[in-house]
Design a protein around this motif. Structure first.
Motif, PDB file in Angstrom:
ATOM      1  N   UNK A   1     -54.957  40.401 -30.297  1.00  0.00           N
ATOM      2  CA  UNK A   1     -54.035  39.385 -30.818  1.00  0.00           C
ATOM      3  C   UNK A   1     -53.100  38.889 -29.714  1.00  0.00           C
ATOM      4  N   UNK A   2     -52.596  39.802 -28.903  1.00  0.00           N
ATOM      5  CA  UNK A   2     -51.691  39.405 -27.823  1.00  0.00           C
ATOM      6  C   UNK A   2     -52.387  38.520 -26.791  1.00  0.00           C
ATOM      7  N   UNK A   3     -53.679  38.780 -26.566  1.00  0.00           N
ATOM      8  CA  UNK A   3     -54.428  37.992 -25.579  1.00  0.00           C
ATOM      9  C   UNK A   3     -54.968  36.689 -26.156  1.00  0.00           C
ATOM     10  N   UNK A   4     -54.867  36.508 -27.461  1.00  0.00           N
ATOM     11  CA  UNK A   4     -55.418  35.309 -28.082  1.00  0.00           C
ATOM     12  C   UNK A   4     -56.928  35.294 -28.101  1.00  0.00           C
ATOM     13  N   UNK A   5     -57.535  36.462 -28.094  1.00  0.00           N
ATOM     14  CA  UNK A   5     -58.996  36.573 -28.097  1.00  0.00           C
ATOM     15  C   UNK A   5     -59.513  36.753 -29.514  1.00  0.00           C
ATOM     16  N   UNK A   6     -60.758  36.329 -29.726  1.00  0.00           N
ATOM     17  CA  UNK A   6     -61.419  36.517 -31.021  1.00  0.00           C
ATOM     18  C   UNK A   6     -62.214  37.821 -30.969  1.00  0.00           C
ATOM     19  N   UNK A   7     -61.712  38.846 -31.636  1.00  0.00           N
ATOM     20  CA  UNK A   7     -62.371  40.152 -31.633  1.00  0.00           C
ATOM     21  C   UNK A   7     -63.755  40.068 -32.257  1.00  0.00           C
ATOM     22  N   UNK A   8     -63.898  39.285 -33.316  1.00  0.00           N
ATOM     23  CA  UNK A   8     -65.195  39.173 -33.980  1.00  0.00           C
ATOM     24  C   UNK A   8     -66.253  38.624 -33.039  1.00  0.00           C
ATOM     25  N   UNK A   9     -65.866  37.704 -32.171  1.00  0.00           N
ATOM     26  CA  UNK A   9     -66.831  37.120 -31.221  1.00  0.00           C
ATOM     27  C   UNK A   9     -67.329  38.176 -30.242  1.00  0.00           C
ATOM     28  N   UNK A  10     -66.416  38.998 -29.712  1.00  0.00           N
ATOM     29  CA  UNK A  10     -66.843  40.036 -28.764  1.00  0.00           C
ATOM     30  C   UNK A  10     -67.707  41.091 -29.444  1.00  0.00           C
ATOM     31  N   UNK A  11     -67.398  41.418 -30.681  1.00  0.00           N
ATOM     32  CA  UNK A  11     -68.242  42.382 -31.406  1.00  0.00           C
ATOM     33  C   UNK A  11     -69.627  41.793 -31.648  1.00  0.00           C
ATOM     34  N   UNK A  12     -69.684  40.505 -31.942  1.00  0.00           N
ATOM     35  CA  UNK A  12     -70.989  39.853 -32.120  1.00  0.00           C
ATOM     36  C   UNK A  12     -71.776  39.846 -30.816  1.00  0.00           C
ATOM     37  N   UNK A  13     -71.075  39.640 -29.698  1.00  0.00           N
ATOM     38  CA  UNK A  13     -71.735  39.677 -28.393  1.00  0.00           C
ATOM     39  C   UNK A  13     -72.345  41.047 -28.128  1.00  0.00           C
ATOM     40  N   UNK A  14     -71.601  42.090 -28.435  1.00  0.00           N
ATOM     41  CA  UNK A  14     -72.114  43.447 -28.244  1.00  0.00           C
ATOM     42  C   UNK A  14     -73.316  43.709 -29.139  1.00  0.00           C
ATOM     43  N   UNK A  15     -73.251  43.283 -30.381  1.00  0.00           N
ATOM     44  CA  UNK A  15     -74.363  43.541 -31.295  1.00  0.00           C
ATOM     45  C   UNK A  15     -75.607  42.736 -30.934  1.00  0.00           C
ATOM     46  N   UNK A  16     -75.401  41.589 -30.307  1.00  0.00           N
ATOM     47  CA  UNK A  16     -76.544  40.751 -29.930  1.00  0.00           C
ATOM     48  C   UNK A  16     -77.144  41.136 -28.587  1.00  0.00           C
ATOM     49  N   UNK A  17     -76.420  41.890 -27.788  1.00  0.00           N
ATOM     50  CA  UNK A  17     -76.909  42.256 -26.445  1.00  0.00           C
ATOM     51  C   UNK A  17     -78.117  43.188 -26.553  1.00  0.00           C
ATOM     52  N   UNK A  18     -79.026  43.105 -25.574  1.00  0.00           N
ATOM     53  CA  UNK A  18     -80.190  44.010 -25.582  1.00  0.00           C
ATOM     54  C   UNK A  18     -79.739  45.466 -25.557  1.00  0.00           C
ATOM     55  N   UNK A  19     -80.244  46.245 -26.487  1.00  0.00           N
ATOM     56  CA  UNK A  19     -79.848  47.646 -26.591  1.00  0.00           C
ATOM     57  C   UNK A  19     -80.740  48.518 -25.706  1.00  0.00           C
ATOM     58  N   UNK A  20     -80.308  49.748 -25.515  1.00  0.00           N
ATOM     59  CA  UNK A  20     -80.994  50.683 -24.612  1.00  0.00           C
ATOM     60  C   UNK A  20     -81.463  51.888 -25.414  1.00  0.00           C
ATOM     61  N   UNK A  21     -82.736  52.201 -25.265  1.00  0.00           N
ATOM     62  CA  UNK A  21     -83.317  53.347 -25.965  1.00  0.00           C
ATOM     63  C   UNK A  21     -83.260  54.585 -25.081  1.00  0.00           C
ATOM     64  N   UNK A  22     -83.251  55.733 -25.720  1.00  0.00           N
ATOM     65  CA  UNK A  22     -83.261  57.008 -24.997  1.00  0.00           C
ATOM     66  C   UNK A  22     -84.688  57.450 -24.720  1.00  0.00           C
ATOM     67  N   UNK A  23     -84.816  58.366 -23.785  1.00  0.00           N
ATOM     68  CA  UNK A  23     -86.080  59.061 -23.567  1.00  0.00           C
ATOM     69  C   UNK A  23     -86.140  60.200 -24.584  1.00  0.00           C
ATOM     70  N   UNK A  24     -87.077  60.161 -25.531  1.00  0.00           N
ATOM     71  CA  UNK A  24     -87.110  61.198 -26.576  1.00  0.00           C
ATOM     72  C   UNK A  24     -87.198  62.609 -26.020  1.00  0.00           C
ATOM     73  N   UNK A  25     -87.883  62.783 -24.892  1.00  0.00           N
ATOM     74  CA  UNK A  25     -88.000  64.129 -24.316  1.00  0.00           C
ATOM     75  C   UNK A  25     -86.651  64.623 -23.803  1.00  0.00           C
ATOM     76  N   UNK A  26     -85.862  63.704 -23.236  1.00  0.00           N
ATOM     77  CA  UNK A  26     -84.533  64.091 -22.754  1.00  0.00           C
ATOM     78  C   UNK A  26     -83.619  64.455 -23.924  1.00  0.00           C
TER      79      UNK A  26
END
Length: 461
Positions: A301-326
């Motif tokens: 709020x102090x920065x005047x940023x839209x939190x919902x937009x950044x959360x949407x950016x994170x959810x839309x970004x390519x995700x990373x899978x783990x190595x099941x053996x690790x």
């Protein structure tokens, strides 16, 4: 600087006749190796039949001095106090690894075998340790209750290493996505940890340069429930900009290696792959569960940023899978369950930014589901930083655990009762050091009654 202080404090105590009492001088010391791993056993002349099995912490920095295999070296007066009261001590200088391994567990049990062979069979074994050593303590108590009478894990990643590293991975992913998308910092598959950390460090510092980047720094930290508080001698900050500075200090000097440097690289090298993932993670839901949500919302709020937009950016970004053996290896080696099989008292700081306090809630909730709450008590100190307890606070926790082992019932373990016990000890047992202010002070006990928030992303989940 901290090591110089500890050396100076030890010399002062020796001059005062406090660091080397007669019982400590007359104790029997046995040193040797288990395989190639050094161990130490120390037995006072008037042994009370109890062995304290010490498990040390982890240091990610290559070339750093190896931790001692013996009792908590943070407190010069503590060893003498324990020997005075008849406690024997044992421990190994197990190899540095970023999680509890079956090798560490075997070596810690083997030193108990050596104790029995060279001294006598103990009447009681209390496992205790800090940080990684607290996790080792928990694994020993859960998986080997026939060998361990009671457990005192301190500042432990008690929800297990998979959950611990997933939390840090979420922080790193958010920083990379929202602030460093154009920079070549790696968050997995790190082949040159020194170079990667050198890339990350100035970028972490640059996050303080504007209200917008401060807000995004706080959002990233919130996914790991990292508190904005670093100075063990100062109160929790109330100014939001100062809170962002505290988050920078934590990421730069304490947890950065576990995300971008030697700690992360060491983890993947030991496991043969990446054990962390964010596939399927909804970062809106993660923020909603975070104990740091309010700070994030104020900074946005102090920065005047839209939190919902950044959360949407994170959810839309390519995700990373783990190595099941690790993941499977890390789970098999270091998972904890909450199946508390022996009397256990945990000790944790509310402002711990390395192993967050919310993991303690996960452990207590699991113990309740297993019907094991009667075996568990949890104590907290209202203080910043990782493993910053006074000797008096540790003694109070140990005595509370001993009462349960002696009588079969817990005494009063509220903050008031533990504070009364701890404050009975002199200044040499109540010295606290500040990592960031580079100073020391004699402090009263800081026990507090608290029920932490739930961990945002436990494992399994």
């Amino acid at each position: 600087m901290r090591r110089l202080f500890l050396l100076f404090a030890t010399l002062l105590l020796a001059v005062a006749g406090l660091a080397g009492p007669a019982s400590a001088a007359s104790s029997r010391r046995i040193e040797g190796t288990i395989g190639t791993t050094p161990f130490v056993i120390e037995v006072p002349s008037r042994w009370n039949g109890t062995v304290l099995l010490w498990s040390h912490g982890y240091f990610a920095t290559p070339g750093a001095p190896k931790p001692a295999p013996e009792v908590d070296s943070d407190h010069p007066a503590l060893r003498a106090w324990l020997l005075d009261r008849g406690y024997a001590m044992a421990g190994t200088q197990f190899a540095m690894t970023p999680y509890t391994s079956s090798t560490i567990v075997r070596e810690q049990l083997a030193v108990l075998d050596r104790f029995t062979a060279e001294v006598a069979r103990p009447r009681r074994v209390i496992a205790w340790g800090k940080s990684l050593g607290g996790q080792v303590t928990t694994v020993l108590a859960e998986r080997h209750p026939s060998r361990i009478s009671g457990a005192l894990p301190m500042c432990a990643p008690i929800a297990g290493s998979v959950s611990h590293h997933n939390g840090l991975f979420d922080v790193a992913f958010a920083l990379k996505t929202l602030l460093w998308a154009e920079h070549p910092v790696k968050i997995t598959g790190i082949t040159d940890p020194v170079a990667n950390q050198d890339l990350a460090n100035p970028l972490i510092r640059a996050a303080l340069n504007s209200p917008a980047s401060q807000a995004r720094l706080a959002l990233a930290a919130s996914f790991g429930d990292i508190p904005a508080w670093v100075d063990s001698l100062a109160p929790r900050p109330t100014d939001d900009a100062e809170s962002a500075t505290h988050l920078y200090l934590l990421m730069r000097y304490q947890i950065g290696s576990s995300m971008f440097g030697h700690g992360r690289a060491h983890l993947e090298r030991e496991l043969g792959g990446n054990p962390s993932w964010n596939t399927g993670v909804d970062y809106r839901a993660q923020l909603a569960k975070s104990s740091q949500r309010a700070l994030v919302e104020r900074l946005y709020a102090a920065a005047g940023l839209d939190l919902a937009t950044d959360l949407a950016t994170l959810n839309a970004a390519p995700k990373i899978a783990a190595d099941p053996r690790a993941v499977a290896k890390l789970t098999a080696e270091s998972a904890t369950s909450g199946l508390v099989s022996v009397p256990t008292l945990t000790l944790h700081s509310t402002g711990d930014g390395t192993d967050v306090v919310e993991a303690q809630r996960w452990y207590a909730d699991n113990a309740a589901q297993f019907g094991r709450s009667a075996n568990l008590r949890q104590a907290y100190v209202e203080r910043a930083n990782h493993c910053f307890f006074t000797a008096a606070e540790e003694i109070a926790a140990l005595l509370a655990l001993e009462h349960r082992l002696d009588t079969g019932a817990w005494a009063d373990t509220t903050a008031a009762a533990l504070t009364t016990t701890a404050n009975n000890y002199g200044d040499e047992y109540r010295t606290m050091w500040s990592y960031y202010a580079d100073g020391t002070a004699t402090v009263p006990a800081a026990f507090v009654d608290v029920r932490p928030a739930k961990l945002p992303r436990p494992f399994p989940w």
